[in-house]
Design an enzyme around this catalytic site. Structure first.
Site, short mmCIF file in Angstrom:
data_model
loop_
_atom_site.label_atom_id
_atom_site.label_comp_id
_atom_site.label_asym_id
_atom_site.label_seq_id
_atom_site.Cartn_x
_atom_site.Cartn_y
_atom_site.Cartn_z
N LYS A 1 -12.43 29.55 -36.99
CA LYS A 1 -12.98 29.03 -35.73
C LYS A 1 -12.91 30.10 -34.65
CE LYS A 1 -8.48 26.99 -34.55
NZ LYS A 1 -7.71 25.73 -34.55
N TYR B 1 -5.08 47.66 -6.68
CA TYR B 1 -5.28 46.57 -5.72
C TYR B 1 -3.95 46.04 -5.20
CZ TYR B 1 -10.22 46.00 -7.07
OH TYR B 1 -11.55 46.17 -7.30
#
Ligand code: PLP
Length: 345
Positions: free
Chosen positions: A34, A242
């Site tokens: 999956k 940042y």
């Protein structure tokens, strides 16, 4: 040619893990592929697993099953864990997919469309998908698989494991002739009485340990690497990235590497993530940004064009996941489509 971010998938290691699971559980392995084989690419992984002998596969969605059927051809059995949702029976039938029926409504839906080969899921305590034991259906034409799923298979000390196993053994007796599948990856390691007729592993085939930490029986399959785009010397007192989250307390050599959260390098890697640089483990510093992350490579001989490894053969995926506050499943399924998959083996 290196690319800024690359996922290398070692198909020989995948095959080795498949066989290791067969040996550990002393039972056939029916792979769970999956979510595009947990992000690694279901077409390549399932094709190789078929070469290794797998003939039954599990996906979550009908759409995943359709893709897999086109890749693998008519031979293997493909079960869909979602079951038979409203209106889906014609699609399932068109691709010769077998729903794992979870409810009486799903069973009616499948029968109304003519029925056919399918499984049932019995819920033995997880309270996620499947019939409660008291509501388990009578055996019916076409039913060839009965499964249940462990809630705590990654924790061998959890008493719920044995309770679920014993409940499953009893309820499965109602379906003589149906294949009994119980154990996922963790369950395969819990002992022979958890194996029943077929194992249903995912993560251990793809390189994660059965208990969320490295296991010597499981080989690394996926390597997420990033190319060094720039190397810079940051003077003491300056910050990196940042929000000034990293302050260089002394002169620091920083390698800016070409993988960020838009590639699947979770922002949660900062401030605790480590990457393998050559033979060394070095910290990610400052915030991970969208396309790049910064690694402290002080004292190392690192040049533009070198690669660092976020996880893989040198940096174990479970350790990387733990450092990011998550699990290997999420690291793998977070790798975005932007990252090329390269297959070796
Ligand atoms: C995802 C899934 C598996 C595989 O689980 P792993 O922990 O990855 O081995 C097996 N069975 C069901 C029902 C699942 O949803």
């Amino acid at each position: 040619m290196p690319v800024p971010a690359l996922l290398t998938v070692d198909l020989n290691a995948l095959a080795a893990n498949f066989h290791a699971l067969e040996a550990v559980g002393a039972a056939p392995v029916h792979p769970v592929v999956k979510a595009d084989s947990y992000g690694l690419g279901a077409a390549a992984c399932a094709t190789r697993l078929m070469t290794e002998g797998a003939r039954t596969f599990f996906v979550a969605r009908a759409s995943e099953g359709e893709v897999l059927r086109a890749v693998l051809g008519p031979e293997p059995a493909i079960y869909v864990l979602d079951g038979c949702l409203a209106g889906r029976a014609p699609r399932l039938k068109a691709a010769d997919l077998r729903p794992v029926i979870n409810t009486a409504v799903q069973l009616a839906e499948w029968r109304a469309a003519g029925g056919g080969r399918c499984g049932v899921q019995i819920d033995t305590g997880m309270n996620r998908l499947g019939f409660r034991i008291d509501d388990a259906p009578e055996p019916f034409e076409g039913l060839d698989l009965v499964l249940s799923h462990l809630a705590c298979a990654d924790d061998p000390s959890e008493p719920m494991n044995a309770r679920q196993r014993d409940a499953f053994a009893v309820v499965a007796q109602r379906y003589p002739g149906a294949l009994r599948s119980f154990a996922n990856s963790g369950g395969a390691f819990l002992g022979p009485d958890y194996a029943f007729d077929a194992l249903r592993p995912g993560i251990c085939m793809y390189g994660g340990g059965p208990e969320g930490r490295p296991d010597p029986r499981i080989r690394a399959v996926a390597t997420l690497s990033a190319e060094v785009l720039q190397v810079r010397d940051v003077p003491a007192g300056e910050t990196v990235g940042y929000s000034r989250k990293f302050l260089a307390e002394h002169p620091t050599r920083i390698a800016t590497c070409g993988a960020g959260y838009a590639d699947g390098v979770l922002r949660a890697y900062s401030p605790t993530g480590l990457v393998a640089v050559g033979g060394a483990l070095r910290p990610i510093v400052g915030r991970v940004s969208m396309d790049v992350c910064a690694v402290d490579v002080s004292g190392l001989d690192v040049a533009v064009g070198d690669t660092v490894e976020l996880f893989g053969a040198q940096r174990n995926i479970d350790e990387a996941a733990t450092a990011a506050g998550t699990i290997a499943y999420e690291l793998l399924t977070s790798i975005t489509a932007r990252v090329p998959r390269r297959y070796v083996g």
